[in-house]
Motif scaffolding. Structure first.
Motif, PDB file in Angstrom:
ATOM      1  N   GLU A   1       0.683  -1.154  -0.067  1.00  0.00           N
ATOM      2  CA  GLU A   1       0.370   0.094  -0.250  1.00  0.00           C
ATOM      3  C   GLU A   1       0.666   1.583   0.222  1.00  0.00           C
ATOM      4  N   GLY A   2       2.623   1.337   0.069  1.00  0.00           N
ATOM      5  CA  GLY A   2       3.275   2.515   0.411  1.00  0.00           C
ATOM      6  C   GLY A   2       3.310   2.687   1.314  1.00  0.00           C
ATOM      7  N   MET A   3       2.749   2.110   2.434  1.00  0.00           N
ATOM      8  CA  MET A   3       3.103   2.871   3.683  1.00  0.00           C
ATOM      9  C   MET A   3       4.500   2.761   5.113  1.00  0.00           C
ATOM     10  N   LEU A   4       4.272   1.950   3.835  1.00  0.00           N
ATOM     11  CA  LEU A   4       6.219   1.403   4.495  1.00  0.00           C
ATOM     12  C   LEU A   4       6.713   0.210   3.326  1.00  0.00           C
ATOM     13  N   GLU A   5       7.781   1.496   3.726  1.00  0.00           N
ATOM     14  CA  GLU A   5       8.915   0.920   2.444  1.00  0.00           C
ATOM     15  C   GLU A   5      10.409  -0.032   3.287  1.00  0.00           C
ATOM     16  N   ARG A   6      10.565  -1.052   2.534  1.00  0.00           N
ATOM     17  CA  ARG A   6      11.775  -2.273   2.590  1.00  0.00           C
ATOM     18  C   ARG A   6      13.224  -1.804   2.278  1.00  0.00           C
ATOM     19  N   VAL A   7      13.332  -1.797   3.355  1.00  0.00           N
ATOM     20  CA  VAL A   7      14.996  -1.146   3.219  1.00  0.00           C
ATOM     21  C   VAL A   7      16.245  -2.216   4.215  1.00  0.00           C
ATOM     22  N   PRO A   8      16.613  -2.706   2.780  1.00  0.00           N
ATOM     23  CA  PRO A   8      18.005  -3.339   3.595  1.00  0.00           C
ATOM     24  C   PRO A   8      19.090  -2.847   4.437  1.00  0.00           C
ATOM     25  N   TYR A   9      19.139  -3.788   5.628  1.00  0.00           N
ATOM     26  CA  TYR A   9      20.130  -3.305   7.248  1.00  0.00           C
ATOM     27  C   TYR A   9      21.163  -4.113   6.768  1.00  0.00           C
ATOM     28  N   GLN A  10      21.215  -5.430   6.740  1.00  0.00           N
ATOM     29  CA  GLN A  10      22.893  -6.460   6.721  1.00  0.00           C
ATOM     30  C   GLN A  10      22.107  -7.093   5.353  1.00  0.00           C
ATOM     31  N   GLU A  11      23.932  -7.617   4.525  1.00  0.00           N
ATOM     32  CA  GLU A  11      24.051  -8.020   3.667  1.00  0.00           C
ATOM     33  C   GLU A  11      23.572  -9.486   4.012  1.00  0.00           C
ATOM     34  N   ARG A  12      23.877 -10.260   4.819  1.00  0.00           N
ATOM     35  CA  ARG A  12      24.401 -11.941   5.400  1.00  0.00           C
ATOM     36  C   ARG A  12      24.446 -12.180   6.405  1.00  0.00           C
ATOM     37  N   PRO A  13      22.974 -12.436   6.290  1.00  0.00           N
ATOM     38  CA  PRO A  13      21.792 -13.125   6.202  1.00  0.00           C
ATOM     39  C   PRO A  13      21.765 -11.694   5.440  1.00  0.00           C
ATOM     40  N   VAL A  14      20.928 -11.521   3.841  1.00  0.00           N
ATOM     41  CA  VAL A  14      19.689 -10.347   4.369  1.00  0.00           C
ATOM     42  C   VAL A  14      18.636  -9.858   4.936  1.00  0.00           C
ATOM     43  N   ARG A  15      18.326  -9.087   5.536  1.00  0.00           N
ATOM     44  CA  ARG A  15      17.754  -8.001   6.417  1.00  0.00           C
ATOM     45  C   ARG A  15      17.176  -6.947   6.286  1.00  0.00           C
ATOM     46  N   HIS A  16      15.524  -6.785   6.678  1.00  0.00           N
ATOM     47  CA  HIS A  16      15.530  -6.032   6.289  1.00  0.00           C
ATOM     48  C   HIS A  16      14.645  -5.110   7.259  1.00  0.00           C
ATOM     49  N   GLU A  17      14.614  -3.157   7.473  1.00  0.00           N
ATOM     50  CA  GLU A  17      13.911  -2.537   7.860  1.00  0.00           C
ATOM     51  C   GLU A  17      12.411  -1.977   7.471  1.00  0.00           C
ATOM     52  N   TYR A  18      11.719  -1.667   8.019  1.00  0.00           N
ATOM     53  CA  TYR A  18      10.309  -0.901   7.430  1.00  0.00           C
ATOM     54  C   TYR A  18      10.111   0.406   7.950  1.00  0.00           C
ATOM     55  N   ARG A  19      10.592   1.162   6.892  1.00  0.00           N
ATOM     56  CA  ARG A  19      10.829   2.388   7.678  1.00  0.00           C
ATOM     57  C   ARG A  19       9.482   3.551   6.919  1.00  0.00           C
ATOM     58  N   LEU A  20       8.778   3.908   7.117  1.00  0.00           N
ATOM     59  CA  LEU A  20       7.347   4.873   7.391  1.00  0.00           C
ATOM     60  C   LEU A  20       7.423   5.814   5.968  1.00  0.00           C
TER      61      LEU A  20
END
Length: 181
Positions: free
Chosen positions: A63-82
């Motif tokens: 819905e475009g309310m959060l964006e998924r942004v990688p914060y770690q490469e191995r293993p790949v992990r994401h943050e959810y930012r407004l």
């Protein structure tokens, strides 16, 4: 039970409910406003099942309310930012909090206070007119068809009491909704 989609209804409240969908989604957004960004932190703070959280975060990203942004490469992990769209939901949560503080808080008072860092005071949401800055109250407003209301539904909608020019019909005194099929 099949869920009724509201995304095509000519009503911003219905469309917003369609995005929220359930009781977990506003709570996920609340945590995002409190600064939570990582999946495990959402899960821990909410006590929500990982599968449900995955669905809610996915929907908010979709819905475009959060964006998924990688914060770690191995293993790949994401943050959810407004996103901007997500941050624009803040007044809605504040209004819900204000109502809950008034009607749902116990004798001890509100469980969480909101401090306005600009002036240093504790604050609560106020819904005011964008033009005159006076409070918007139920009895002081009336709905009107807007430019985005579908043309093919205008004539039937104009027959509904809530859109009548007669002020005696007023808000909250009307019948059903006009749905877009």
């Amino acid at each position: 039970m099949k869920r009724t989609p509201f995304s095509r209804w000519p009503c911003s409240v219905a469309r917003t409910v369609d995005v929220l969908g359930d009781w977990w989604t506003p709570l996920v957004l609340r945590e995002a406003f409190y600064g939570v960004t990582r999946f495990d932190d959402f899960a821990k703070s909410l006590g929500i099942g990982r599968n449900v959280l995955t669905q809610r975060l996915g929907r908010l990203v979709e819905e475009g309310m959060l964006e998924r942004v990688p914060y770690q490469e191995r293993p790949v992990r994401h943050e959810y930012r407004l996103t901007e769209k997500g941050r624009d939901f803040f007044p809605v949560l504040m209004a819900m909090m204000r109502w809950g503080d008034k009607w749902m808080a116990g004798d001890d008072g509100p469980p969480i206070l909101t401090r306005h860092t600009t002036c240093g005071h504790t604050a609560h949401a106020e819904v005011v007119c964008s033009e005159c800055r006076q409070p918007l109250r139920h009895g002081d407003v009336r709905p009107e068809l807007g430019p985005g209301f579908p043309e093919r539904l205008r004539e039937p909608a104009e027959e509904l009491p809530r859109f009548a020019a007669d002020s005696r019909s007023g808000p909250g005194r009307s019948g059903g909704d006009v749905r877009e099929e």
